[in-house]
Design a protein around this motif. Structure first.
Motif, PDB file in Angstrom:
ATOM      1  N   UNK A 100       1.021  -1.173  -0.166  1.00  0.00           N
ATOM      2  CA  UNK A 100      -0.134   0.041   0.245  1.00  0.00           C
ATOM      3  C   UNK A 100       0.792   1.134   0.083  1.00  0.00           C
ATOM      4  N   UNK A 101       0.986   1.796  -0.912  1.00  0.00           N
ATOM      5  CA  UNK A 101       2.059   3.309  -0.949  1.00  0.00           C
ATOM      6  C   UNK A 101       1.466   4.311  -0.819  1.00  0.00           C
ATOM      7  N   UNK A 102       1.856   5.025  -0.347  1.00  0.00           N
ATOM      8  CA  UNK A 102       1.171   6.279   0.466  1.00  0.00           C
ATOM      9  C   UNK A 102       1.459   7.334   0.141  1.00  0.00           C
ATOM     10  N   UNK A 103       1.983   7.380  -1.608  1.00  0.00           N
ATOM     11  CA  UNK A 103       1.896   8.373  -2.375  1.00  0.00           C
ATOM     12  C   UNK A 103       3.853   8.966  -1.888  1.00  0.00           C
ATOM     13  N   UNK A 104       4.831   8.514  -1.704  1.00  0.00           N
ATOM     14  CA  UNK A 104       5.709   8.603  -1.698  1.00  0.00           C
ATOM     15  C   UNK A 104       6.370   8.904  -0.195  1.00  0.00           C
ATOM     16  N   UNK A 105       5.093   9.215   0.750  1.00  0.00           N
ATOM     17  CA  UNK A 105       5.364   9.057   2.085  1.00  0.00           C
ATOM     18  C   UNK A 105       5.702   7.436   2.906  1.00  0.00           C
ATOM     19  N   UNK A 106       5.702   6.912   2.374  1.00  0.00           N
ATOM     20  CA  UNK A 106       6.306   5.711   3.313  1.00  0.00           C
ATOM     21  C   UNK A 106       5.036   3.849   2.229  1.00  0.00           C
ATOM     22  N   UNK A 107       5.133   2.910   1.986  1.00  0.00           N
ATOM     23  CA  UNK A 107       4.836   1.438   2.202  1.00  0.00           C
ATOM     24  C   UNK A 107       4.168   1.438   3.533  1.00  0.00           C
TER      25      UNK A 107
ATOM     26  N   UNK B  35      11.669   7.140   4.192  1.00  0.00           N
ATOM     27  CA  UNK B  35      10.360   6.487   5.046  1.00  0.00           C
ATOM     28  C   UNK B  35      11.450   5.325   5.031  1.00  0.00           C
ATOM     29  N   UNK B  36      11.601   4.401   6.324  1.00  0.00           N
ATOM     30  CA  UNK B  36      12.402   3.452   6.760  1.00  0.00           C
ATOM     31  C   UNK B  36      11.362   2.051   7.224  1.00  0.00           C
ATOM     32  N   UNK B  37      12.744   0.962   6.622  1.00  0.00           N
ATOM     33  CA  UNK B  37      11.354  -0.164   6.381  1.00  0.00           C
ATOM     34  C   UNK B  37      12.494  -1.418   7.982  1.00  0.00           C
ATOM     35  N   UNK B  38      12.088  -2.157   8.224  1.00  0.00           N
ATOM     36  CA  UNK B  38      12.840  -3.285   8.685  1.00  0.00           C
ATOM     37  C   UNK B  38      12.467  -4.548   8.289  1.00  0.00           C
ATOM     38  N   UNK B  39      13.286  -5.276   8.166  1.00  0.00           N
ATOM     39  CA  UNK B  39      12.539  -6.919   7.315  1.00  0.00           C
ATOM     40  C   UNK B  39      13.813  -7.673   8.229  1.00  0.00           C
ATOM     41  N   UNK B  40      12.630  -8.084   9.105  1.00  0.00           N
ATOM     42  CA  UNK B  40      13.462 -10.139   9.701  1.00  0.00           C
ATOM     43  C   UNK B  40      13.811 -10.985   8.980  1.00  0.00           C
ATOM     44  N   UNK B  48       8.579   1.017   9.988  1.00  0.00           N
ATOM     45  CA  UNK B  48       9.215   1.747  10.998  1.00  0.00           C
ATOM     46  C   UNK B  48       8.994   3.101  11.072  1.00  0.00           C
ATOM     47  N   UNK B  49       8.789   3.591   9.820  1.00  0.00           N
ATOM     48  CA  UNK B  49       9.116   5.409  10.031  1.00  0.00           C
ATOM     49  C   UNK B  49       8.622   5.746   8.886  1.00  0.00           C
ATOM     50  N   UNK B  50       7.827   7.079   8.991  1.00  0.00           N
ATOM     51  CA  UNK B  50       7.837   7.184   7.495  1.00  0.00           C
ATOM     52  C   UNK B  50       7.368   8.483   7.769  1.00  0.00           C
ATOM     53  N   UNK B  51       7.158  10.143   6.555  1.00  0.00           N
ATOM     54  CA  UNK B  51       6.944  11.384   6.610  1.00  0.00           C
ATOM     55  C   UNK B  51       8.692  11.478   7.722  1.00  0.00           C
ATOM     56  N   UNK B  52       9.970  10.373   7.136  1.00  0.00           N
ATOM     57  CA  UNK B  52      10.729  11.250   7.594  1.00  0.00           C
ATOM     58  C   UNK B  52      11.276  10.884   8.803  1.00  0.00           C
ATOM     59  N   UNK B  53       9.861  11.227   9.788  1.00  0.00           N
ATOM     60  CA  UNK B  53      10.595  11.225  10.830  1.00  0.00           C
ATOM     61  C   UNK B  53       9.107  10.827  11.859  1.00  0.00           C
ATOM     62  N   UNK B  54       7.710   9.756  11.603  1.00  0.00           N
ATOM     63  CA  UNK B  54       6.487   9.488  12.165  1.00  0.00           C
ATOM     64  C   UNK B  54       7.239   7.727  12.307  1.00  0.00           C
ATOM     65  N   UNK B  55       6.286   7.555  13.253  1.00  0.00           N
ATOM     66  CA  UNK B  55       6.103   6.445  14.093  1.00  0.00           C
ATOM     67  C   UNK B  55       4.680   6.008  13.567  1.00  0.00           C
ATOM     68  N   UNK B  85      18.361  -7.735  12.146  1.00  0.00           N
ATOM     69  CA  UNK B  85      17.189  -7.819  11.026  1.00  0.00           C
ATOM     70  C   UNK B  85      18.378  -6.495  10.281  1.00  0.00           C
ATOM     71  N   UNK B  86      17.653  -6.611   8.383  1.00  0.00           N
ATOM     72  CA  UNK B  86      18.043  -5.313   7.242  1.00  0.00           C
ATOM     73  C   UNK B  86      17.212  -4.626   8.007  1.00  0.00           C
ATOM     74  N   UNK B  87      17.228  -3.466   7.143  1.00  0.00           N
ATOM     75  CA  UNK B  87      16.523  -1.848   7.639  1.00  0.00           C
ATOM     76  C   UNK B  87      17.070  -1.209   6.145  1.00  0.00           C
ATOM     77  N   UNK B  88      16.213  -0.839   5.432  1.00  0.00           N
ATOM     78  CA  UNK B  88      16.284   0.190   4.568  1.00  0.00           C
ATOM     79  C   UNK B  88      15.509   0.861   4.442  1.00  0.00           C
ATOM     80  N   UNK B  89      16.290   2.282   3.438  1.00  0.00           N
ATOM     81  CA  UNK B  89      15.815   3.660   3.690  1.00  0.00           C
ATOM     82  C   UNK B  89      15.434   4.328   1.977  1.00  0.00           C
ATOM     83  N   UNK B  90      13.993   4.340   2.138  1.00  0.00           N
ATOM     84  CA  UNK B  90      12.472   4.807   1.291  1.00  0.00           C
ATOM     85  C   UNK B  90      12.587   5.504   0.454  1.00  0.00           C
ATOM     86  N   UNK B  91      12.950   6.485  -0.197  1.00  0.00           N
ATOM     87  CA  UNK B  91      11.884   7.612  -1.175  1.00  0.00           C
ATOM     88  C   UNK B  91      11.329   7.783  -2.122  1.00  0.00           C
TER      89      UNK B  91
END
Lengths: 120, 110
Positions: A100-107, B35-40, B48-55, B85-91
């Motif tokens: 689910x893609x929040x338009x660049x904000x996160x999945x 955004x940041x992702x955790x992959x066990x 884990x994190x979206x909008x730079x700093x929101x949980x 785990x493996x941690x990924x950033x994305x944008x």
């Protein structure tokens, strides 16, 4: 709780085709932008493409390595996302996740993935 | 080679703090949310994190995110063995019109 379940993976020969599906539940699918992300064995995440909601034009964006070979579509009545893959190459071997893609904000919702193996 | 640059691995002792960096450019991190992702092991990525700093709901405040210019950082305090785990950033990358991810960072809790 929002859920995504992928299906359709399998073994296919180079040059072949495969259609993956992703069934959504417990969220308003018709308003959702959806992405496909893949992960080759032992490698990192690679975005494949996404589709916007119908209200946002149902437009699609594709990653360069797959552009021209894949088509993402959606059936809002069945709450299902599809990934049609053609002219498959060995380098397309990966676990394919829908999200689910929040338009660049996160999945924020991911399926468990379906495995595609391209081999002769 | 990934568009976003992360260290391949980091390690720290239980209870300690670790940071994971993610470097990009103006077309991606510089002008879009991170955004940041955790992959066990053996599982799907988890946000884990979206909008730079929101949980998202349910993510403990041991996890934090920040962004400055064309770089972002994930912080994890009070490390637990379950954080391995493996941690990924994305944008989003405005130039390529697509999501881009870092190559991933393997966290080892010694």
């Amino acid at each position: 709780e929002a859920q995504l379940v992928e299906s359709g993976g399998g073994l296919v020969k180079p040059g072949g085709s495969l259609r993956l599906s992703c069934a959504a539940s417990e969220f308003t699918f018709r308003n959702a932008w959806m992405s496909w992300v893949r992960q080759a064995p032992g490698k990192g995440l690679e975005w494949v493409g996404r589709i916007k909601s119908k209200s946002d034009g149902e437009t699609t964006d594709y990653a360069a390595p797959v552009k021209g070979r894949i088509t993402i579509s959606r059936d809002d009545t069945k709450k299902t996302l599809h990934l049609q893959m053609n002219s498959l190459k060995t380098e397309d071997t990966a676990v394919y996740y829908c999200s689910l893609d929040r338009d660049g904000r996160g999945m924020d919702v991911w399926g468990k993935g379906t495995t595609v193996t391209v081999s002769s | 080679q990934s568009v976003l640059t992360q260290p391949p691995s980091v390690s720290a002792a239980p209870g300690q703090k670790v940071t994971i960096s993610c470097s990009g450019r103006s077309s991606n991190i510089g002008n879009n949310y991170v955004s940041w992702y955790q992959q066990l092991p053996g599982t799907a990525p988890k946000l884990l994190i979206y909008d730079n700093n929101k949980r998202p709901s349910g993510i403990p405040d041991r996890f934090s995110g920040s962004k400055s210019g064309t770089s972002a950082t994930l912080g994890i305090t009070g490390l637990q063995t379950g954080d391995e785990a493996d941690y990924y950033c994305g944008t989003w990358d405005s130039l390529s019109a697509g999501w881009v991810f870092g190559g991933g960072t393997k966290l080892t809790v010694l």
